[in-house]
Scaffold this motif. Sequence first.
Motif, mmCIF file in Angstrom:
data_model
loop_
_atom_site.group_PDB
_atom_site.id
_atom_site.type_symbol
_atom_site.label_atom_id
_atom_site.label_comp_id
_atom_site.label_asym_id
_atom_site.label_seq_id
_atom_site.Cartn_x
_atom_site.Cartn_y
_atom_site.Cartn_z
ATOM 1 N N ARG A 176 44.489 38.364 55.501
ATOM 2 C CA ARG A 176 44.152 39.772 55.697
ATOM 3 C C ARG A 176 43.380 40.337 54.521
ATOM 4 O O ARG A 176 42.380 41.047 54.682
ATOM 5 N N TYR A 177 43.858 40.053 53.326
ATOM 6 C CA TYR A 177 43.381 40.795 52.151
ATOM 7 C C TYR A 177 42.502 39.993 51.211
ATOM 8 O O TYR A 177 42.076 40.510 50.163
ATOM 9 N N GLU A 226 42.790 50.028 51.916
ATOM 10 C CA GLU A 226 43.318 48.668 51.782
ATOM 11 C C GLU A 226 44.635 48.671 51.007
ATOM 12 O O GLU A 226 45.580 47.954 51.367
ATOM 13 N N LYS A 228 36.900 44.609 53.288
ATOM 14 C CA LYS A 228 38.305 44.868 53.011
ATOM 15 C C LYS A 228 39.042 45.071 54.328
ATOM 16 O O LYS A 228 38.434 45.378 55.362
ATOM 17 N N ARG A 274 48.179 47.328 52.455
ATOM 18 C CA ARG A 274 49.030 46.333 51.805
ATOM 19 C C ARG A 274 50.477 46.829 51.735
ATOM 20 O O ARG A 274 51.422 46.080 51.992
ATOM 21 N N LYS A 306 38.638 44.295 59.615
ATOM 22 C CA LYS A 306 38.516 43.437 58.445
ATOM 23 C C LYS A 306 37.044 43.140 58.232
ATOM 24 O O LYS A 306 36.439 42.351 58.947
#
Length: 394
Positions: free
Chosen positions: A340-341, A314, A271, A318, A268
């Motif tokens: 996370r995103y 990414e 992204k 997801r 991480k």
Amino acid sequence: MILNSCGLYIHIPFCKSKCAYCDFFSCTNKEHLIENYIEALCRELFITVNQNINLTIDTVFIGGGTPSIIPLKSFQKLCTQITSLCSPKEFTVEANPDDITKEFLEFLNNCGVTRLSAGIQSLNEKSLKECKRRADVQTNLNALELIKKHWKNSFSIDLITALPYETEKTLIHGLNKIIEYEPDHISLYSLMLEEETPLFSTYKNYNSDNADNLWLKGRDFLIKSGYLQYEVSNFCKKGKECLHNLKYWKQENYLGAGAGATGTIYKKEEKFTGIRKTNTQNIEKYINFWNSSDKEISSPYTKNSVYETEIITEKNCRIEFFMMGLRLMEGVCEKDYELRYNEKFSSAVKDIFNKWNKQKLADISFKNDSMIFSLNNKGILFLNKLLEEIFETY
């Protein structure tokens, strides 16, 4: 989300014989390679673990193939290498029932193995014979007796429903017998007929609706018997979930070692992305590469002839977040996604869950000020349909 925690999967690709339904990577008539394979495996483990020294390996899973056919001297070498590199809180070994002896169980106990996974598959004689299983019913029962008497730690059983000649009566009879041995974990899979397997051409009476119904009968039996369904195909007594497999479903790191093994490491930065490494299935090439004394590996994730690497974008991360996380009955967490995103949980996905909730297929709850989205016992049967709807939003 723990980015420095890591699992370690080790693949043993050797089998004495191939089951008629199996499409996993394994081979027969190559047991003469085992000693050299273990040497290569130990070298790969040493280099790969040291190249990922920032990760804490807390689960190990030796699968196959058939790990239990490894001679104990070579198995000892492998276990010694593993425990010199990490101190896992869960250490699982898969075993075939006809390899299970008192000596083997005592050996695993002494090697620090904390969890045994026995591939029973069925207690119906005709089913086992048709599927070319090495172990017959009596061998399965003998193995279970030995585990009950001599195994000190957790143990899991793998079962497959809808095998040839299986009926609701034979399934429930088998499950009744299985739970007498009090396994703390049971994996209950419905047979998937794969085109490249012998069973695909010989199983003439396979019916997918009947297969689904048999699996449901098995699921309901296990739940009524006190097992918690914590993942689509996995059931356990309280606190006995498979910690290693949870890493896959919760999108956590895992290293892979051995021919055909896969590992994924997430990072991480700007992204959330991943790097996935997959080893060659050519066992001879694998052995020759890792046992060459002049080989210096600068990184386990550089392009090489014995493994391939793939960047998990990414967007794909997801998608995998939902694809894996929704297999768990606890579902996915809004806050986890956002951490996370670095973005808000999709309103379009929330709308999908609201719709499924109204149809009594999904649950929406709150935990620590975060929304939790999950499928219920009925909705989990339609997981693929839900995933299709979610993926359309991406």
